[in-house]
Motif scaffolding. Structure first.
Motif, PDB file in Angstrom:
ATOM      1  N   ALA A 158      62.401   5.858  57.259  1.00 43.51           N
ATOM      2  CA  ALA A 158      61.832   7.073  56.691  1.00 43.51           C
ATOM      3  C   ALA A 158      60.447   7.311  57.276  1.00 43.51           C
ATOM      4  O   ALA A 158      59.733   6.360  57.610  1.00 43.51           O
ATOM      5  N   VAL A 159      60.085   8.576  57.389  1.00 48.47           N
ATOM      6  CA  VAL A 159      58.747   8.956  57.851  1.00 48.47           C
ATOM      7  C   VAL A 159      58.197  10.048  56.946  1.00 48.47           C
ATOM      8  O   VAL A 159      58.885  11.021  56.637  1.00 48.47           O
ATOM      9  N   VAL A 160      56.968   9.847  56.502  1.00 43.87           N
ATOM     10  CA  VAL A 160      56.193  10.885  55.813  1.00 43.87           C
ATOM     11  C   VAL A 160      55.066  11.264  56.763  1.00 43.87           C
ATOM     12  O   VAL A 160      54.207  10.436  57.083  1.00 43.87           O
ATOM     13  N   ALA A 161      55.065  12.501  57.226  1.00 40.24           N
ATOM     14  CA  ALA A 161      54.061  12.977  58.176  1.00 40.24           C
ATOM     15  C   ALA A 161      53.139  13.968  57.472  1.00 40.24           C
ATOM     16  O   ALA A 161      53.555  15.080  57.144  1.00 40.24           O
ATOM     17  N   LEU A 162      51.899  13.554  57.239  1.00 37.75           N
ATOM     18  CA  LEU A 162      50.897  14.408  56.621  1.00 37.75           C
ATOM     19  C   LEU A 162      50.129  15.137  57.723  1.00 37.75           C
ATOM     20  O   LEU A 162      49.610  14.509  58.646  1.00 37.75           O
ATOM     21  N   SER A 163      50.053  16.458  57.623  1.00 39.13           N
ATOM     22  CA  SER A 163      49.354  17.272  58.622  1.00 39.13           C
ATOM     23  C   SER A 163      49.849  16.920  60.024  1.00 39.13           C
ATOM     24  O   SER A 163      49.087  16.469  60.876  1.00 39.13           O
ATOM     25  N   PRO A 164      51.146  17.135  60.285  1.00 45.86           N
ATOM     26  CA  PRO A 164      51.739  16.663  61.538  1.00 45.86           C
ATOM     27  C   PRO A 164      51.493  17.601  62.712  1.00 45.86           C
ATOM     28  O   PRO A 164      51.028  18.733  62.561  1.00 45.86           O
ATOM     29  N   THR A 165      51.829  17.106  63.885  1.00 45.46           N
ATOM     30  CA  THR A 165      51.940  17.907  65.089  1.00 45.46           C
ATOM     31  C   THR A 165      53.375  17.808  65.570  1.00 45.46           C
ATOM     32  O   THR A 165      54.046  16.811  65.321  1.00 45.46           O
ATOM     33  N   SER A 166      53.832  18.837  66.258  1.00 44.29           N
ATOM     34  CA  SER A 166      55.172  18.792  66.845  1.00 44.29           C
ATOM     35  C   SER A 166      55.124  18.364  68.309  1.00 44.29           C
ATOM     36  O   SER A 166      56.167  18.225  68.941  1.00 44.29           O
ATOM     37  N   LEU A 167      53.900  18.152  68.823  1.00 51.12           N
ATOM     38  CA  LEU A 167      53.715  17.823  70.241  1.00 51.12           C
ATOM     39  C   LEU A 167      52.948  16.517  70.404  1.00 51.12           C
ATOM     40  O   LEU A 167      52.198  16.111  69.519  1.00 51.12           O
ATOM     41  N   THR A 168      53.125  15.895  71.550  1.00 51.26           N
ATOM     42  CA  THR A 168      52.263  14.781  71.954  1.00 51.26           C
ATOM     43  C   THR A 168      51.054  15.367  72.666  1.00 51.26           C
ATOM     44  O   THR A 168      51.198  16.145  73.617  1.00 51.26           O
ATOM     45  N   TRP A 169      49.869  14.962  72.205  1.00 51.51           N
ATOM     46  CA  TRP A 169      48.632  15.489  72.776  1.00 51.51           C
ATOM     47  C   TRP A 169      47.935  14.455  73.644  1.00 51.51           C
ATOM     48  O   TRP A 169      48.264  13.268  73.609  1.00 51.51           O
ATOM     49  N   ALA A 170      46.973  14.938  74.392  1.00 53.77           N
ATOM     50  CA  ALA A 170      46.172  14.063  75.246  1.00 53.77           C
ATOM     51  C   ALA A 170      45.299  13.145  74.402  1.00 53.77           C
ATOM     52  O   ALA A 170      45.191  13.284  73.178  1.00 53.77           O
ATOM     53  N   VAL A 213      54.349  17.263  55.303  1.00 50.30           N
ATOM     54  CA  VAL A 213      53.395  17.802  54.329  1.00 50.30           C
ATOM     55  C   VAL A 213      52.281  18.491  55.097  1.00 50.30           C
ATOM     56  O   VAL A 213      51.615  17.869  55.934  1.00 50.30           O
ATOM     57  N   ALA A 214      52.058  19.781  54.828  1.00 50.51           N
ATOM     58  CA  ALA A 214      51.093  20.530  55.636  1.00 50.51           C
ATOM     59  C   ALA A 214      50.418  21.613  54.822  1.00 50.51           C
ATOM     60  O   ALA A 214      51.015  22.209  53.916  1.00 50.51           O
ATOM     61  N   GLY A 215      49.170  21.895  55.171  1.00 54.27           N
ATOM     62  CA  GLY A 215      48.398  22.955  54.541  1.00 54.27           C
ATOM     63  C   GLY A 215      48.223  24.139  55.470  1.00 54.27           C
ATOM     64  O   GLY A 215      47.992  23.977  56.670  1.00 54.27           O
ATOM     65  N   GLY A 216      48.325  25.335  54.911  1.00 49.15           N
ATOM     66  CA  GLY A 216      48.180  26.547  55.715  1.00 49.15           C
ATOM     67  C   GLY A 216      46.762  26.845  56.126  1.00 49.15           C
ATOM     68  O   GLY A 216      46.529  27.722  56.963  1.00 49.15           O
ATOM     69  N   ASP A 217      45.776  26.142  55.546  1.00 48.54           N
ATOM     70  CA  ASP A 217      44.376  26.368  55.894  1.00 48.54           C
ATOM     71  C   ASP A 217      43.819  25.204  56.719  1.00 48.54           C
ATOM     72  O   ASP A 217      42.608  25.006  56.786  1.00 48.54           O
ATOM     73  N   ASP A 218      44.693  24.439  57.354  1.00 49.57           N
ATOM     74  CA  ASP A 218      44.275  23.328  58.208  1.00 49.57           C
ATOM     75  C   ASP A 218      43.413  23.867  59.347  1.00 49.57           C
ATOM     76  O   ASP A 218      43.851  24.717  60.123  1.00 49.57           O
ATOM     77  N   ALA A 219      42.179  23.395  59.442  1.00 50.01           N
ATOM     78  CA  ALA A 219      41.249  23.870  60.466  1.00 50.01           C
ATOM     79  C   ALA A 219      41.157  22.925  61.662  1.00 50.01           C
ATOM     80  O   ALA A 219      40.388  23.187  62.585  1.00 50.01           O
ATOM     81  N   MET A 220      41.929  21.836  61.641  1.00 53.15           N
ATOM     82  CA  MET A 220      41.897  20.881  62.753  1.00 53.15           C
ATOM     83  C   MET A 220      42.950  21.196  63.806  1.00 53.15           C
ATOM     84  O   MET A 220      42.641  21.238  64.999  1.00 53.15           O
ATOM     85  N   TRP A 221      44.189  21.366  63.369  1.00 55.23           N
ATOM     86  CA  TRP A 221      45.248  21.782  64.286  1.00 55.23           C
ATOM     87  C   TRP A 221      46.324  22.485  63.474  1.00 55.23           C
ATOM     88  O   TRP A 221      46.301  22.447  62.235  1.00 55.23           O
ATOM     89  N   PRO A 222      47.282  23.148  64.126  1.00 56.39           N
ATOM     90  CA  PRO A 222      48.245  23.986  63.386  1.00 56.39           C
ATOM     91  C   PRO A 222      49.352  23.163  62.742  1.00 56.39           C
ATOM     92  O   PRO A 222      50.510  23.188  63.158  1.00 56.39           O
ATOM     93  N   SER A 223      49.023  22.422  61.698  1.00 59.32           N
ATOM     94  CA  SER A 223      49.988  21.489  61.124  1.00 59.32           C
ATOM     95  C   SER A 223      51.154  22.197  60.437  1.00 59.32           C
ATOM     96  O   SER A 223      52.289  21.706  60.489  1.00 59.32           O
ATOM     97  N   LEU A 224      50.913  23.336  59.788  1.00 59.76           N
ATOM     98  CA  LEU A 224      52.009  24.022  59.122  1.00 59.76           C
ATOM     99  C   LEU A 224      52.979  24.606  60.145  1.00 59.76           C
ATOM    100  O   LEU A 224      54.200  24.501  59.996  1.00 59.76           O
ATOM    101  N   ARG A 225      52.446  25.215  61.189  1.00 60.26           N
ATOM    102  CA  ARG A 225      53.314  25.696  62.268  1.00 60.26           C
ATOM    103  C   ARG A 225      54.112  24.543  62.856  1.00 60.26           C
ATOM    104  O   ARG A 225      55.317  24.664  63.110  1.00 60.26           O
TER     105      ARG A 225
END
Length: 313
Positions: free
Chosen positions: A122-134, A211-223
């Motif tokens: 199982a994985v719980v991803a809080l404020s996730p990304t869908s991509l691998t970043w640098a 789990v994601a917030g629509g007002d995330d100012a770090m990266w587009p976690s909800l998207r």
């Protein structure tokens, strides 16, 4: 529930560096459910979060996965095998069901682990990304440029999206910065890299909670959460998304204090919205980490209004 806790060292199997610092909290009588808890780019050991999970009947382990002796100074070409060593330790302590709870960059690692390690249940991803970043920060050589992948697997760097260094922050000089625009611009600039850098969660057999917030100012976690969920559903894999329009980058679970103030970054959200998002997610977090037969939690209702929303599939 009474718990025991201890600091420990987690050996790296086949990974240069040897070992990393860790913290483990568990019910006094032990548990057949284990969870690896990963912080984001702070690199801290999440002892408070481990204690909260242990009081709910889970054996919870958190490790320092960069910035320690023998480790990369930053999140740069971190071997994903580091985390497998930690999940193996949980199994050696009696865990039959092993999950990973990661936040931000820790969520990025957790999602990769769900694909690469068939033993991740199982994985719980809080404020996730869908991509691998640098990389975020330097590698073992002390260099931050040219950009390299955040992760390696079996000695090979994973494909990644670089950052567009022509981006400049807005706002007053010296004030905390929101870097959401940097990630959005980098994704557009390096659109040709996105396909290869996409985390293939559709190949993961693990249960997945986002789990994601629509007002995330770090990266587009909800998207990102919505992109991950779409690929899972298309592949016929289970997934659940917990979202809050006003939540920021750092959701807080019941029993946790507010996230610490930062004079460097804006994370979005508010203490109230972040706590609401964490509270809405909490029953589902316990549900997925306990696994089948692990004591299911009564779950709250679905989406509605500006508060937290729950989307299954």
């Amino acid at each position: 529930m009474d718990i025991v806790e201890r600091a420990l060292t987690v050996a790296h199997n086949g990974v240069r560096g040897g070992a990393c610092e860790g913290f483990l909290a568990a019910p006094v009588r032990g548990s057949e459910q284990g969870v690896l808890v990963l912080a984001g780019s702070s690199g801290r050991i999440e002892d408070e979060r481990c204690r909260i999970l242990a009081r709910e009947g889970l054996t919870a382990l958190s490790v320092r996965w960069f910035g320690g002796p023998g480790q990369p100074s930053g999140i740069c070409e971190v071997p994903l095998e580091t985390f497998m060593s930690a999940t193996e330790l949980l199994r050696s302590r009696g865990a039959r069901h092993v999950g990973v709870l990661g936040a931000s960059k820790g969520a990025e690692a957790a999602l990769h682990l769900s694909v690469l390690d068939p033993g991740t249940d199982a994985v719980v991803a809080l404020s996730p990304t869908s991509l691998t970043w640098a990389n975020v920060g330097p590698g073992r050589d002390g260099r931050t440029r040219p950009y390299r992948s955040s992760w390696t697997w079996r000695g090979e760097a994973l494909p990644f999206v670089p950052y567009d260094d022509s981006w400049t922050p807005t706002g007053a000089e010296g004030a905390p910065v929101a870097v959401l625009g940097w990630y959005e611009r980098s994704r557009r600039t390096f659109a040709d890299r996105v396909g290869a850098a996409t985390i293939p969660v559709e190949r993961s057999a693990a249960d997945l909670l986002l789990v994601a917030g629509g007002d995330d100012a770090m990266w587009p976690s909800l998207r990102s959460a919505e992109e991950l969920a779409t690929r899972r559903r298309t592949a016929g894999r289970p997934v659940r998304v917990i979202a809050h329009a006003d939540g920021g980058h750092r959701p807080r679970f019941p029993g946790e204090g507010a996230a610490p103030f930062s004079d460097r970054f804006l994370y979005g959200g508010s203490p109230v919205a972040d706590a609401a998002l964490g509270a809405a997610a909490w029953p589902y977090v316990l549900d997925v980490l306990r696994g089948p037969g692990g004591g299911r939690v009564r779950r709250p209702g679905g989406p509605g209004g500006p508060g937290p929303g729950v989307r299954g599939g």
